[in-house]
Scaffold this motif. Structure first.
Motif, PDB file in Angstrom:
ATOM      1  N   TRP A 180      30.210 -13.722 -49.588  1.00 29.06           N
ATOM      2  CA  TRP A 180      31.180 -13.253 -48.605  1.00 29.06           C
ATOM      3  C   TRP A 180      30.461 -12.437 -47.542  1.00 29.06           C
ATOM      4  O   TRP A 180      29.516 -11.701 -47.879  1.00 29.06           O
ATOM      5  CB  TRP A 180      32.239 -12.391 -49.306  1.00 29.06           C
ATOM      6  CG  TRP A 180      33.352 -11.971 -48.409  1.00 29.06           C
ATOM      7  CD1 TRP A 180      34.388 -12.730 -47.973  1.00 29.06           C
ATOM      8  CD2 TRP A 180      33.530 -10.687 -47.817  1.00 29.06           C
ATOM      9  NE1 TRP A 180      35.210 -11.992 -47.155  1.00 29.06           N
ATOM     10  CE2 TRP A 180      34.705 -10.724 -47.041  1.00 29.06           C
ATOM     11  CE3 TRP A 180      32.803  -9.478 -47.866  1.00 29.06           C
ATOM     12  CZ2 TRP A 180      35.181  -9.637 -46.327  1.00 29.06           C
ATOM     13  CZ3 TRP A 180      33.263  -8.393 -47.152  1.00 29.06           C
ATOM     14  CH2 TRP A 180      34.444  -8.475 -46.389  1.00 29.06           C
ATOM     15  N   PRO A 181      30.824 -12.547 -46.262  1.00 26.28           N
ATOM     16  CA  PRO A 181      32.002 -13.210 -45.685  1.00 26.28           C
ATOM     17  C   PRO A 181      31.718 -14.597 -45.141  1.00 26.28           C
ATOM     18  O   PRO A 181      32.240 -14.961 -44.086  1.00 26.28           O
ATOM     19  CB  PRO A 181      32.353 -12.256 -44.552  1.00 26.28           C
ATOM     20  CG  PRO A 181      31.005 -11.813 -44.050  1.00 26.28           C
ATOM     21  CD  PRO A 181      30.126 -11.728 -45.282  1.00 26.28           C
ATOM     22  N   GLY A 215      35.375 -14.582 -43.478  1.00 25.81           N
ATOM     23  CA  GLY A 215      35.533 -13.251 -42.904  1.00 25.81           C
ATOM     24  C   GLY A 215      36.685 -12.492 -43.539  1.00 25.81           C
ATOM     25  O   GLY A 215      36.947 -12.601 -44.729  1.00 25.81           O
ATOM     26  N   PRO A 270      30.251  -7.700 -39.018  1.00 22.44           N
ATOM     27  CA  PRO A 270      30.699  -7.200 -40.317  1.00 22.44           C
ATOM     28  C   PRO A 270      30.540  -5.692 -40.396  1.00 22.44           C
ATOM     29  O   PRO A 270      29.592  -5.122 -39.828  1.00 22.44           O
ATOM     30  CB  PRO A 270      29.785  -7.926 -41.317  1.00 22.44           C
ATOM     31  CG  PRO A 270      28.573  -8.279 -40.527  1.00 22.44           C
ATOM     32  CD  PRO A 270      29.022  -8.514 -39.122  1.00 22.44           C
ATOM     33  N   ALA A 291      38.426  -7.250 -38.124  1.00 22.32           N
ATOM     34  CA  ALA A 291      37.822  -8.085 -39.162  1.00 22.32           C
ATOM     35  C   ALA A 291      38.323  -9.524 -39.103  1.00 22.32           C
ATOM     36  O   ALA A 291      37.701 -10.421 -39.696  1.00 22.32           O
ATOM     37  CB  ALA A 291      38.115  -7.490 -40.543  1.00 22.32           C
ATOM     38  N   ALA A 314      34.162  -8.964 -40.348  1.00 21.01           N
ATOM     39  CA  ALA A 314      34.461  -8.795 -41.770  1.00 21.01           C
ATOM     40  C   ALA A 314      34.480  -7.301 -42.036  1.00 21.01           C
ATOM     41  O   ALA A 314      33.764  -6.539 -41.383  1.00 21.01           O
ATOM     42  CB  ALA A 314      33.428  -9.480 -42.654  1.00 21.01           C
TER      43      ALA A 314
END
Length: 227
Positions: free
Chosen positions: A42-43, A47, A93, A114, A120
């Motif tokens: 992740w992401p 996201g 992020p 995000a 994210a």
């Protein structure tokens, strides 16, 4: 007068040892495996927002730091997030540690950002976002929909690694039965591991099970030092 050398099982080093700070120094076990695996990819593509929550000293912040290093996230801590223009974070992020300390408006903007391409947001806190109080209805709905992953209190594997790391930092080689003894008698947290190792180090004696028992339980006539 010639100084006596340190006993072989209590070698002291002049400086703290260099310990791994990244993913290679993190012990994955049943207490944190779900969160570790959830963050591993992740992401990538999707996201959005994810939250890792759990008790103090369980390794949540360390997991967040590993994730931030991997994805190149901007790391924010608590209320300091309000000092940054959210627009500067668009398309990037973000790691938000101590996320519960952030004011509602700032948190609302970070969650919205995000959702933009490349964005994210990883929230780190003791309680899941669904348990946070807020006066903003729009924020309430967003918090309730955040994907959450729990980290449990350290199990034996993680707590043993914490103790080993704290001993290594101080250049201490404890007797083999010390760590198994401590696992059964100290609180299951990073803070407890650091505290007991510091107390043992302050005694400047070979770290044996007998010494550990004195620190944890106290001499028979004086009562315990740790409750």
């Amino acid at each position: 007068m010639t100084a006596r050398p340190s006993p072989p099982d209590q070698m002291r080093l002049p400086l703290k040892s260099d310990l791994p700070e990244g993913a290679e120094g993190f012990v994955v076990s049943d207490s944190n495996r779900a969160a570790h695996e959830a963050l591993a990819d992740w992401p990538n593509l999707i996201g959005g927002v994810m939250a890792v929550h759990g008790p103090e000293g369980a390794g949540k912040s360390r997991l967040g730091q590993i994730w931030a290093e991997r994805v190149g996230a901007t790391a924010l801590h608590g209320a300091e997030a309000a000092l940054i223009d959210p627009l500067e974070l668009e398309g990037r992020p973000v790691l938000l540690d101590r996320a519960r300390d952030v004011d509602d408006e700032t948190l609302f903007h970070l969650i919205n950002l995000a959702q933009t391409p490349g964005g994210a947001l990883l929230l780190i806190s003791r309680e899941p976002p669904s348990a946070w109080s807020t006066a903003l209805p729009d924020l309430r709905s967003r918090l309730d929909s955040v994907r959450t992953i729990a980290v449990e209190a350290p199990d034996d594997a993680v707590l043993a690694a914490m103790l080993d790391a704290r001993f290594a930092e101080r250049g201490i080689r404890p007797a083999k039965d010390v760590v198994p003894y401590l696992l059964r008698r100290i609180d299951r947290s990073a803070a407890a591991a650091a505290e007991v190792v510091e107390r043992l180090d302050d005694l400047h004696r070979p770290v044996t099970r007998a010494l550990a028992r004195t620190v944890v339980e106290g001499p028979p006539e004086s009562g315990a030092l740790f409750e």
